[in-house]
Design an enzyme around this catalytic site. Structure first.
Site, PDB file in Angstrom:
ATOM      1  N   GLY A  45      -8.293 -15.242  -0.943  1.00 19.32           N
ATOM      2  CA  GLY A  45      -7.039 -15.180  -0.081  1.00 19.32           C
ATOM      3  C   GLY A  45      -6.448 -13.883  -0.262  1.00 19.32           C
ATOM      4  CB  ALA A  73     -18.315 -19.831  -7.924  1.00 23.47           C
ATOM      5  CG  LEU A 108      -3.852   0.099  -3.498  1.00 23.76           C
ATOM      6  CD1 LEU A 108      -3.119  -1.282  -3.351  1.00 23.76           C
ATOM      7  CD2 LEU A 108      -2.968   1.009  -3.862  1.00 23.76           C
ATOM      8  NE  ARG A 109      -9.173  -3.703  -8.238  1.00 23.39           N
ATOM      9  CZ  ARG A 109      -9.911  -3.593  -9.550  1.00 23.39           C
ATOM     10  NH1 ARG A 109     -10.457  -4.600  -9.815  1.00 23.39           N
ATOM     11  NH2 ARG A 109      -9.394  -2.665 -10.443  1.00 23.39           N
ATOM     12  CB  CYS A 166      -6.776  -7.246   1.778  1.00 21.45           C
ATOM     13  SG  CYS A 166      -5.424  -6.322   1.391  1.00 21.45           S
ATOM     14  CG  LEU A 201     -21.553 -11.947  -8.390  1.00 20.08           C
ATOM     15  CD1 LEU A 201     -22.923 -11.856  -9.237  1.00 20.08           C
ATOM     16  CD2 LEU A 201     -21.868 -12.372  -6.840  1.00 20.08           C
ATOM     17  CB  VAL A 216      -0.815   0.016   1.179  1.00 14.33           C
ATOM     18  CG1 VAL A 216      -1.808   1.326   1.358  1.00 14.33           C
ATOM     19  CG2 VAL A 216      -2.023  -1.114   1.024  1.00 14.33           C
TER      20      VAL A 216
HETATM   21  C1  UGA Z   1      -8.617  -6.391  -1.799  1.00 15.94           C
HETATM   22  C2  UGA Z   1     -10.015  -5.188  -2.201  1.00 15.94           C
HETATM   23  O1  UGA Z   1     -10.519  -5.415  -3.428  1.00 15.94           O
HETATM   24  C3  UGA Z   1      -9.415  -3.674  -2.417  1.00 15.94           C
HETATM   25  O2  UGA Z   1     -10.241  -2.885  -2.900  1.00 15.94           O
HETATM   26  C4  UGA Z   1      -8.544  -3.424  -1.041  1.00 15.94           C
HETATM   27  O3  UGA Z   1      -7.998  -2.170  -1.238  1.00 15.94           O
HETATM   28  C5  UGA Z   1      -7.635  -4.339  -0.736  1.00 15.94           C
HETATM   29  O4  UGA Z   1      -8.227  -5.773  -0.549  1.00 15.94           O
HETATM   30  C6  UGA Z   1      -6.803  -4.101   0.499  1.00 15.94           C
HETATM   31  O5  UGA Z   1      -7.669  -4.124   1.513  1.00 15.94           O
HETATM   32  O6  UGA Z   1      -5.753  -3.602   0.705  1.00 15.94           O
HETATM   33  P1  UGA Z   1      -7.089  -7.516  -3.089  1.00 15.94           P
HETATM   34  O7  UGA Z   1      -6.930  -8.442  -1.887  1.00 15.94           O
HETATM   35  O8  UGA Z   1      -5.599  -6.908  -3.632  1.00 15.94           O
HETATM   36  O9  UGA Z   1      -7.948  -6.262  -3.089  1.00 15.94           O
HETATM   37  O10 UGA Z   1      -7.441  -8.544  -4.214  1.00 15.94           O
HETATM   38  P2  UGA Z   1      -9.102  -8.811  -4.792  1.00 15.94           P
HETATM   39  O11 UGA Z   1      -9.095  -8.629  -6.156  1.00 15.94           O
HETATM   40  O12 UGA Z   1     -10.114  -8.101  -4.045  1.00 15.94           O
HETATM   41  O13 UGA Z   1      -9.245 -10.313  -4.653  1.00 15.94           O
HETATM   42  C7  UGA Z   1      -9.226 -10.973  -3.119  1.00 15.94           C
HETATM   43  C8  UGA Z   1      -9.377 -12.402  -3.436  1.00 15.94           C
HETATM   44  O14 UGA Z   1     -10.584 -12.557  -3.829  1.00 15.94           O
HETATM   45  C9  UGA Z   1      -8.355 -13.225  -4.296  1.00 15.94           C
HETATM   46  O15 UGA Z   1      -8.361 -14.326  -3.551  1.00 15.94           O
HETATM   47  C10 UGA Z   1      -9.424 -13.470  -5.455  1.00 15.94           C
HETATM   48  O16 UGA Z   1      -8.957 -14.607  -5.955  1.00 15.94           O
HETATM   49  C11 UGA Z   1     -10.699 -13.602  -4.670  1.00 15.94           C
HETATM   50  N1  UGA Z   1     -11.978 -13.584  -5.793  1.00 15.94           N
HETATM   51  C12 UGA Z   1     -12.213 -12.192  -6.130  1.00 15.94           C
HETATM   52  C13 UGA Z   1     -12.804 -14.430  -5.921  1.00 15.94           C
HETATM   53  O17 UGA Z   1     -12.430 -15.774  -5.319  1.00 15.94           O
HETATM   54  N2  UGA Z   1     -13.908 -14.241  -6.689  1.00 15.94           N
HETATM   55  C14 UGA Z   1     -14.293 -13.104  -7.120  1.00 15.94           C
HETATM   56  O18 UGA Z   1     -15.122 -12.958  -7.913  1.00 15.94           O
HETATM   57  C15 UGA Z   1     -13.255 -12.072  -6.899  1.00 15.94           C
END
Ligand code: UGA
Length: 431
Positions: A257, A252, A153-154, A260, A250, A11
């Site tokens: 993981g 599945a 941010l992601r 965050c 959405l 971050v």
């Molecule tokens: C997440 C949030 O999306 C950000 O907005 C936030 O700033 C960040 O945490 C944080 O708190 O710093 P991030 O962990 O980088 O971001 O990644 P995501 O894209 O949100 O994905 C998180 C997890 O959910 C991944 O393991 C992804 O594979 C999983 N996921 C996501 C699913 O299993 N299904 C989905 O439809 C979307």
């Protein structure tokens, strides 16, 4: 404007790079000397698209600097961001000791007005505690403000997200701090929401937990789809077209993981508990998420019966594509379970191999590409939806494996297509 960032992890570093790109002068500080030495040589310590390029550009144009000194940070920036880690404690609550230590040190060096911004993800009321700590340790009557400015941010699209956020949330108490934050974000064109500090803190936890809830919800529905022979991708599409629901998050699969969602969901449960509220809904979100991992193992067992001595090709180690981050990645859980059961694990990931090697050492055979991992395997386990895997040559893979079985934790293939190629194919929420 001059600003300082204390904590140059995912971050902090991205935030610093983004502000520098917008024309501010930024000093990024970290207590990890090796990291700072690397950054001084313009070497990005993590893999993140665009980061290396933007780092070099900002450094070349004299807008980003690096140091290990908090004193320098306090002298340099009118705005001082705290972006140090808030890892989970054994109970699941956020460990705020790094934030507290930084606040105490900032107080020692405070000579003139500063805006101290909490950007790390923290439980509600942390801003208040930072303010109290600063007051206690500041020697003089120097004024300061504490602001909450959560980051959304992601990983994998962090630079783009930081430069073009959906919204900017600023929890602020005084006009003076508000004006400075407005000036800082002048060149960011998106809705800017000014709230009180506690609301801003809750917005962050509530947003991450809501997204995690969406994922667990769709995974629960996927489990029902499997039981009745419906298709979760069709169901998610049908749901997502409702604007009130939206189609994102959405997908599945094996569940969420990363550094965050797992941590933030647990921390939100804990802070609610300490405030006297039992957040049952979030407890279920976390439980459903972990059950997906066991479900993945069960699918492998259903295909192979005995895991001992079987060669499993694990494709994907990072918690999501476009990052080398393996924190709380489902791959770690799955590989550990396979090793416990006596399987031979051959793994490949486009970016996360070095990080995974640190955990598994020689217990896992790390391969140079996906085909090497698949060679002679009894089963292929897909854990991250990298494009490279979506585009794999299935005919070639079929000619290499011992038995053509794919268990897909990310639903990357059309089941009919893979089956027509001669594979047994198991995914989530689809027959
Ligand atoms: C997440 C949030 O999306 C950000 O907005 C936030 O700033 C960040 O945490 C944080 O708190 O710093 P991030 O962990 O980088 O971001 O990644 P995501 O894209 O949100 O994905 C998180 C997890 O959910 C991944 O393991 C992804 O594979 C999983 N996921 C996501 C699913 O299993 N299904 C989905 O439809 C979307």
């Amino acid at each position: 404007m001059q600003l300082s960032i204390i904590g140059s992890g995912h971050v902090g570093l991205i935030t610093g790079v983004a502000f520098a790109y917008k024309g501010h002068k930024v000093l990024c500080v970290d207590n990890d000397i090796n990291k700072i030495e690397k950054l001084k040589k313009c070497i990005a310590p993590i893999y993140e698209p665009l980061l290396q390029d933007y780092l070099e550009r900002n450094a070349r144009e004299g807008r980003i600097f690096f140091s290990t000194s908090i004193k320098e940070a306090v002298d340099f920036g009118t705005v001082i961001f705290i972006t140090v880690g808030t890892p989970p404690t054994a109970s699941g609550a956020a460990d705020l000791s790094y934030i507290e230590a930084v606040a105490r040190e900032i107080a020692l060096y405070l000579k003139e007005y500063r805006v101290i911004v909490e950007k790390s993800t923290v439980p509600v009321e942390t801003g208040e505690k930072i303010e109290k700590t600063l007051r206690r340790y500041v020697n003089t009557s120097v004024p300061f403000d504490v602001v909450s400015n959560p980051e959304f941010l992601r990983e994998g699209s962090a630079i783009e997200d930081a430069l073009n956020p959906d919204r900017i949330v600023i929890g602020v108490k005084t006009k003076r701090a508000r004006q400075i934050m407005e000036e800082l974000y002048r060149d960011f064109h998106c809705p800017k929401i000014f709230t009180n500090v506690k609301s801003a803190e809750i917005i962050k936890h509530a947003s991450n937990s809501f997204l995690a809830m969406k994922i667990s919800y769709i995974n629960a529905v996927a489990n029902i789809c499997e039981l009745v022979g419906a298709d979760i991708t069709e169901v998610a599409q049908g749901m997502g077209l409702d604007k009130r629901i939206g189609s994102e998050f959405l997908n599945a699969g094996i569940g969420y993981g990363g550094s965050c969602f797992p941590k933030d969901v647990e921390a939100f449960i804990k802070i609610s508990e300490s405030l006297g509220y039992d957040f049952k809904l979030l407890k279920a979100v976390s439980e459903v998420n972990l059950l997906q991992r066991d479900k993945f193992i069960r699918k492998i067992e259903e295909e192979l019966w005995i895991l001992k001595g079987k060669k499993i090709a694990v494709l994907g180690l990072s918690f999501k594509p476009k990052t080398d981050d393996i924190r709380e990645a489902p791959s770690i859980y799955v590989i550990n379970k396979l090793l416990e059961a006596g399987s031979i694990v051959k793994a490949y990931d486009p970016k996360a191999m070095e990080n995974a090697k640190e955990i598994f050492k020689e217990r896992v055979q790390f391969c140079n590409d996906l085909y090497e991992a698949c060679k002679d395997s009894d089963l292929i386990a897909i854990l991250t939806e990298w494009d490279e895997f979506k585009e794999m040559d299935l005919d070639k893979v079929k000619s290499l494996v011992k038995t053509p079985i794919i268990v897909d934790g990310r639903n990357i293939f059309n089941p009919e297509f893979v089956r027509n190629k001669g594979f047994i194919y198991r995914s989530f929420g689809r027959i």
